[in-house]
Design a protein around this motif. Structure first.
Motif, PDB file in Angstrom:
ATOM      1  N   LEU A 122       0.863  -1.185   0.000  1.00  0.00           N
ATOM      2  CA  LEU A 122       0.000   0.000   0.000  1.00  0.00           C
ATOM      3  C   LEU A 122       0.900   1.235   0.000  1.00  0.00           C
ATOM      4  CD1 LEU A 122      -3.293   0.570   1.853  1.00  0.00           C
ATOM      5  CD2 LEU A 122      -1.490   2.282   2.118  1.00  0.00           C
ATOM      6  N   ILE A 159      -6.211  -1.949   4.921  1.00  0.00           N
ATOM      7  CA  ILE A 159      -5.093  -2.884   5.055  1.00  0.00           C
ATOM      8  C   ILE A 159      -5.590  -4.240   5.548  1.00  0.00           C
ATOM      9  CG2 ILE A 159      -3.057  -3.361   6.484  1.00  0.00           C
ATOM     10  CD1 ILE A 159      -2.425  -0.321   6.259  1.00  0.00           C
ATOM     11  N   VAL A 218      -2.918  -6.500   3.242  1.00  0.00           N
ATOM     12  CA  VAL A 218      -1.712  -5.827   2.763  1.00  0.00           C
ATOM     13  C   VAL A 218      -0.497  -6.317   3.552  1.00  0.00           C
ATOM     14  CG1 VAL A 218      -0.555  -3.576   2.694  1.00  0.00           C
ATOM     15  CG2 VAL A 218      -2.925  -3.800   1.924  1.00  0.00           C
ATOM     16  N   VAL A 265       3.546  -1.345   3.849  1.00  0.00           N
ATOM     17  CA  VAL A 265       3.119   0.030   3.569  1.00  0.00           C
ATOM     18  C   VAL A 265       4.344   0.854   3.216  1.00  0.00           C
ATOM     19  CG1 VAL A 265       2.121   2.124   4.566  1.00  0.00           C
ATOM     20  CG2 VAL A 265       1.083  -0.090   5.038  1.00  0.00           C
ATOM     21  N   LEU A 322       0.167  -0.623  12.602  1.00  0.00           N
ATOM     22  CA  LEU A 322       0.815  -1.407  11.553  1.00  0.00           C
ATOM     23  C   LEU A 322       1.705  -2.495  12.162  1.00  0.00           C
ATOM     24  CD1 LEU A 322       1.802   1.458   9.071  1.00  0.00           C
ATOM     25  CD2 LEU A 322      -0.122  -0.129   8.879  1.00  0.00           C
ATOM     26  N   VAL A 378       2.626  -5.699   9.682  1.00  0.00           N
ATOM     27  CA  VAL A 378       2.720  -5.110   8.348  1.00  0.00           C
ATOM     28  C   VAL A 378       4.040  -4.336   8.288  1.00  0.00           C
ATOM     29  CG1 VAL A 378       1.718  -3.436   6.739  1.00  0.00           C
ATOM     30  CG2 VAL A 378       0.231  -4.969   8.042  1.00  0.00           C
TER      31      VAL A 378
END
Length: 385
Positions: free
Chosen positions: A4, A35, A40, A43, A70, A75
């Motif tokens: 992303l 997300i 995802v 990032v 996150l 992520v």
């Protein structure tokens, strides 16, 4: 693998007198939901994380919460500095953050930072290029010819020895344009220029060795030259020039065979921005009033200046940012040829004429004294004028 791409968060920004921190938190929460929904993996944040080099407490807290969300989701996050950021402040704690999968490259140290992201058979090389000036790069490459921003970026990339056989992603914050074309600009940017925010233009073909280039700096979401070189744009509208932007966030799917698919996901703000135009009475008629919490730029076509127009407007639209006029008087001013207006004219004559044009009456002696004092302090006139 899904990436992303974000850029130009400008956390801590104000729109006129209005603090946008609640709007920014709302849109970041929306991005977190996206997300989760799209699974995802990483990032990419392409600079201008903060709006000011010394960010507010509320801005730093908001970034902390976003990065924490996150990290909790495992992520991976790759973040660079932009021209609005303070390199040192954004870089603080970067070594510690790496243990949580947050990789920050805020200070150019003489080489292009590289991280490897793996997921099954897919392996991506993520290169991080924080915002750089030619003078910074020249310090590390004294024997290279570096006269401008494009030279600087070219030297950095040539020194990085990119393996074309690998799948390569670059995160960068520069003013990148296609051949013979300029990006559609937004924010404080203005079209038809060789630089934006004092950042000189560079050509997108410098990035031919990268399978995807995640750009920051331009607020309007768009491709540059090819689909895989892209500005995500800012997640919110930050100026009147962006009023017609459709804000979105790109999610890029990549595999080990260098296949790249890009999908844009629209973002819906807490409060939209609108530009309305017409006579005040008509604009504030209940039949024409809608979405009263939106940020409003109003252009009034009334021929007479309306006393306390802002106060009246904010009774209906409390988030009115600015009011200006478009009428016979303002159009007459626009037609004035100012190229020779100062020839053989004294400061007093110029200020007197300007004041009369704008306010329709003569400037007082006290007001003229104030103008002279301000002009002397600015160095426009000397002490004897």
């Amino acid at each position: 693998m899904k990436l992303l791409h974000l850029g130009d968060l400008h956390l801590g920004k104000y729109l006129g007198d209005f603090d946008l921190i609640a709007d920014q938190e709302y849109i970041l929460n929306q991005i977190i939901d996206l997300i989760d929904k799209e699974s995802v993996d990483a990032v990419l944040i392409a600079g201008d994380v903060y709006d000011k080099s010394i960010p507010s407490e509320s801005a730093t807290r908001l970034l902390d919460r976003f990065l924490n969300q996150l990290a909790k989701r495992k992520v991976s996050t790759f973040l660079i500095s932009g021209n609005h950021d303070s390199d040192d402040r954004l870089n603080y704690g970067s070594t510690l953050f790496e243990s949580s999968g947050i990789y920050i490259s805020a200070i150019f140290s003489g080489h292009l930072d590289k991280r490897v992201l793996r997921d099954g058979d897919t392996e991506l090389n993520i290169y991080l290029l924080p915002f750089v000036k030619a003078s910074q790069v020249r310090h590390f490459f004294p024997d290279k010819k570096i006269d401008n921003y494009e030279d600087a970026v070219r030297v950095i990339l040539e020194d990085a020895d990119i393996d074309k056989e690998k799948c390569n992603v670059l995160v960068a914050h520069q003013f990148v344009a296609g051949k013979g074309e300029d990006p559609a600009l937004g924010g404080s940017e203005s079209a038809g220029t060789q630089s934006v925010g004092l950042v000189e233009k560079i050509a997108y073909d410098l990035f031919d060795e990268f399978d995807y280039v995640a750009l920051g700096h331009i607020h309007s979401p768009q491709r540059v030259g090819r689909d895989e070189v892209r500005y995500s744009g800012s997640p919110l509208k930050y100026s009147l020039s962006e009023v017609n932007n459709e804000k979105s966030v790109p999610i890029i799917t990549m595999d080990e065979k260098k296949n790249v698919a890009i999908e844009l996901f629209p973002l819906k703000p807490l409060r939209d921005m609108r530009h309305i135009k017409g006579k005040m009475e008509k604009l504030l008629d209940k039949a024409n009033v809608s979405s009263t919490e939106d940020f409003i730029y109003a252009t009034l076509t009334d021929e007479d200046i309306i006393n306390d127009a802002m106060g009246i407007f904010q009774q209906t639209y409390p988030n009115t940012v600015k009011i200006d006029y478009d009428n016979a008087h303002t159009r007459e001013i626009e037609q004035v040829d100012i190229s020779k207006i100062a020839q053989n004219r004294s400061f007093t004559d110029l200020i007197s004429d300007f004041y009369k044009t704008i306010y329709g009456c003569e400037i007082s002696d006290e007001e003229m004294d104030v103008m002279r004092m301000a002009a002397r302090e600015a160095g426009v006139i000397n002490e004897t004028d």
